[in-house]
Scaffold this active site. Structure first.
Site, PDB file in Angstrom:
ATOM      1  N   CYS A 104      76.012 -18.918   9.309  1.00  0.00           N
ATOM      2  CA  CYS A 104      77.496 -19.443   9.659  1.00  0.00           C
ATOM      3  C   CYS A 104      78.325 -20.724   8.036  1.00  0.00           C
ATOM      4  CB  CYS A 104      77.895 -19.928  10.884  1.00  0.00           C
ATOM      5  SG  CYS A 104      79.488 -19.868  11.404  1.00  0.00           S
ATOM      6  N   HIS A 161      75.592 -16.017  14.713  1.00  0.00           N
ATOM      7  CA  HIS A 161      74.760 -16.800  15.382  1.00  0.00           C
ATOM      8  C   HIS A 161      73.576 -16.210  16.209  1.00  0.00           C
ATOM      9  CE1 HIS A 161      76.667 -21.187  14.167  1.00  0.00           C
ATOM     10  NE2 HIS A 161      78.231 -19.669  13.771  1.00  0.00           N
ATOM     11  N   GLU A 171      70.478 -17.554  16.033  1.00  0.00           N
ATOM     12  CA  GLU A 171      70.148 -19.045  16.917  1.00  0.00           C
ATOM     13  C   GLU A 171      71.035 -19.241  18.509  1.00  0.00           C
ATOM     14  OE1 GLU A 171      73.329 -20.996  15.640  1.00  0.00           O
ATOM     15  OE2 GLU A 171      71.863 -19.475  15.193  1.00  0.00           O
TER      16      GLU A 171
END
Length: 216
Positions: free
Chosen positions: A84, A192, A194
């Site tokens: 990002c 994302h 994560e």
């Protein structure tokens, strides 16, 4: 394996990213943006809003002292992952090709997003098959990837497109959600991974991505 995660004022995904690597048995070190005395096998630029996104996304972050070490790491052939805002920083640094514009809607988008795996000929996506469809969260206001016609052709010809959006949410050219450099050592994506690393979050698909860096 040593992982360094660079933290800027405004970063908000560094601890999620460190947690993901710890789930894989890797202790990641979070590095303040002013530090230069660090080394790692993989340097991660996490998501967030570095320096409050003043001027434009990543325009200030690219000048941070830690970027000197990052560039030296790249010159030595080290791996880099930008997620990002981290992807935006890599573009600003010129380590990946192209630029980011405001989303076509001019609105911040935060939602689950279906994606197609375009290339698995790299460590980041080697645990996937081409054309796999996955879902990851997106959360950005400037995720509209842009490049010249020749630049897009180069990405296509040299197998540098990693992921494409399904039902493009932001206007990115050729539905591009993630790319890599020609040497397949530097990776950038807007979604994302994560945030999808634990069953309690609904999926561990992000761990499958990060796992590709182990033993690289």
């Amino acid at each position: 394996m040593k992982v360094a995660i660079i933290r800027f004022p405004g970063t908000n995904c560094e601890f999620d990213t460190a947690y993901a690597f710890e789930k894989l048995g890797v202790k990641a070190e979070i590095i303040w943006h002013e530090r230069q005395d660090f080394n790692a096998d993989l340097i991660v630029l996490p998501g967030g809003f570095s320096y409050g996104d003043y001027l434009r996304c990543a325009a200030i972050a690219k000048l941070a002292p830690a970027m000197k070490t990052l560039k030296e790491h790249v010159q030595k052939g080290g791996y880099v992952l930008g997620i990002c805002n981290g992807f935006q920083i890599l573009l600003e640094l010129g380590l990946l090709k192209g630029a980011m514009k405001h989303n076509n809607s001019l609105s911040f988008i935060s939602k689950m997003q279906p994606l197609k795996v375009v290339s698995n000929n790299n460590v980041f996506l080697k645990n996937f098959q081409k054309n796999d469809v996955i879902e990851l969260p997106i959360a950005h206001g400037e995720g509209n990837y842009f490049n010249s016609e020749d630049g897009i052709k180069m990405l296509e010809d040299k197998d540098m497109i990693l992921l494409r959006y399904i039902d493009n949410p932001n206007g990115s050219l050729n539905d591009i959600a993630g790319i890599c450099d020609e040497n397949k050592k530097i990776f950038g994506l807007m979604p994302h991974p994560e945030r999808m690393c634990d069953n309690i979050l609904g999926s561990k698909i992000g761990l499958k991505m990060f796992e590709g860096f182990l033993n690289c």
